[in-house]
Design a protein around this motif. Structure first.
Motif, PDB file in Angstrom:
ATOM      1  N   SER A  36     -15.734 -30.225 -32.674  1.00 45.12           N
ATOM      2  CA  SER A  36     -16.582 -30.013 -33.836  1.00 45.12           C
ATOM      3  C   SER A  36     -16.924 -28.532 -33.935  1.00 45.12           C
ATOM      4  N   ALA A  37     -17.455 -28.149 -35.081  1.00 44.04           N
ATOM      5  CA  ALA A  37     -17.876 -26.759 -35.306  1.00 44.04           C
ATOM      6  C   ALA A  37     -19.118 -26.770 -36.182  1.00 44.04           C
ATOM      7  N   PRO A  38     -19.976 -25.747 -36.073  1.00 45.30           N
ATOM      8  CA  PRO A  38     -21.162 -25.681 -36.934  1.00 45.30           C
ATOM      9  C   PRO A  38     -20.766 -25.587 -38.408  1.00 45.30           C
ATOM     10  N   ASN A  39     -21.695 -25.969 -39.270  1.00 45.76           N
ATOM     11  CA  ASN A  39     -21.444 -25.923 -40.708  1.00 45.76           C
ATOM     12  C   ASN A  39     -20.895 -24.568 -41.144  1.00 45.76           C
ATOM     13  N   TYR A  40     -19.816 -24.605 -41.892  1.00 45.73           N
ATOM     14  CA  TYR A  40     -19.156 -23.444 -42.485  1.00 45.73           C
ATOM     15  C   TYR A  40     -18.397 -22.577 -41.475  1.00 45.73           C
ATOM     16  N   MET A  41     -18.625 -22.757 -40.180  1.00 46.30           N
ATOM     17  CA  MET A  41     -18.004 -21.891 -39.168  1.00 46.30           C
ATOM     18  C   MET A  41     -16.655 -22.476 -38.746  1.00 46.30           C
ATOM     19  N   GLU A  42     -15.722 -22.489 -39.660  1.00 51.27           N
ATOM     20  CA  GLU A  42     -14.456 -23.190 -39.483  1.00 51.27           C
ATOM     21  C   GLU A  42     -13.623 -22.615 -38.338  1.00 51.27           C
ATOM     22  N   VAL A  43     -12.916 -23.504 -37.667  1.00 54.15           N
ATOM     23  CA  VAL A  43     -11.999 -23.105 -36.594  1.00 54.15           C
ATOM     24  C   VAL A  43     -10.659 -23.796 -36.796  1.00 54.15           C
ATOM     25  N   TRP A  44      -9.646 -23.204 -36.214  1.00 53.78           N
ATOM     26  CA  TRP A  44      -8.321 -23.813 -36.152  1.00 53.78           C
ATOM     27  C   TRP A  44      -7.911 -23.851 -34.691  1.00 53.78           C
ATOM     28  N   ILE A  45      -7.744 -25.049 -34.168  1.00 57.97           N
ATOM     29  CA  ILE A  45      -7.411 -25.218 -32.754  1.00 57.97           C
ATOM     30  C   ILE A  45      -5.898 -25.120 -32.593  1.00 57.97           C
ATOM     31  N   GLU A  46      -5.454 -24.068 -31.924  1.00 58.81           N
ATOM     32  CA  GLU A  46      -4.016 -23.905 -31.698  1.00 58.81           C
ATOM     33  C   GLU A  46      -3.525 -24.890 -30.648  1.00 58.81           C
ATOM     34  N   THR A  47      -4.291 -25.059 -29.596  1.00 50.47           N
ATOM     35  CA  THR A  47      -3.913 -26.047 -28.580  1.00 50.47           C
ATOM     36  C   THR A  47      -5.117 -26.386 -27.715  1.00 50.47           C
ATOM     37  N   ALA A  48      -5.164 -27.623 -27.284  1.00 45.82           N
ATOM     38  CA  ALA A  48      -6.113 -28.070 -26.257  1.00 45.82           C
ATOM     39  C   ALA A  48      -5.283 -28.826 -25.229  1.00 45.82           C
TER      40      ALA A  48
END
Length: 217
Positions: A36-48
């Protein structure tokens, strides 16, 4: 990647053939890895990538977008974390034992920075994930027996990664908060000519008006 982080990952992989005393079979079919991420603080997960208690490696156990809310008219509040975080967006890590280490590399689209972190999951956390508890569940309208079978990682600007475990009705338990390091290679390990995944217009407008609330996560 720093020498310390690279060494930690290499050592873990060298030990990946060793079976430990903590590799007891799951009491359920699979555990869930969510983000998850805070509101508006978008992320793109390259790998986990996950290393379980048997030393087995599950590359790209999760990738893509995290759970996030972007309410219109700047009505959302990105500061801090919710008191009761959800399961996040993710996948069941099928075939794996409980996690021992999780490596995450992600793009903070709000900052145009790439972060990476190696998260150690202690045995005390796995013990809780194996423990069945009785809880009243509003979804069922009765008491049920349940496990905390979900591990959720919140990713925030500044390279903050916060971890909880929870069930569908069992309340979350905070596990750890980790500071990631910046990956100076940039997005996609330097293979995208510095180009990041797109930040949505609604998030961009919010950040331009209100900035990023560093220190709140």
């Amino acid at each position: 990647m720093s020498k310390a982080l690279r060494l930690a990952i290499v050592v873990t992989f060298l030990l990946s053939g060793c079976t430990t005393a903590n590799s007891a079979s799951l009491p359920y079919k699979a555990w869930h890895l969510g983000f998850s991420a805070p509101n508006y603080m978008e992320v793109w997960i390259e790998t986990a990538d996950v290393i379980d208690t048997r030393g087995q490696v599950y590359r790209r156990a999760m990738s893509g977008v995290s759970a996030i809310q972007t309410p219109p008219n700047n009505s959302g509040h990105p500061k801090g974390w919710p008191k009761r975080p959800g399961r996040g967006k993710g996948k069941y890590v099928t075939g794996a034992e409980l996690p021992k280490k999780i490596y995450v590399r992600w793009q903070s689209l709000a900052e145009q920075k790439t972060y990476q972190v190696s998260i150690d999951v202690p045995e005390s956390t796995r013990e809780i994930m194996r423990k069945q508890e009785t809880v009243y569940c509003a979804f069922d309208g009765r008491e049920i027996n349940e496990y905390r079978d979900a591990l959720v990682i919140g990713l925030a600007p500044g390279g903050i990664a916060k971890v909880w475990i929870l069930g569908s009705c069992l309340p979350p338990i905070e596990v750890t908060r980790v500071q990631a390091e910046i990956d100076l290679r940039g997005p996609y390990e330097g293979k995208s000519d510095g180009k990041y995944y797109n930040l949505s217009d609604i998030s961009r407008r919010h950040i331009e008006e209100f900035g990023i609330p560093y220190g709140s996560w």
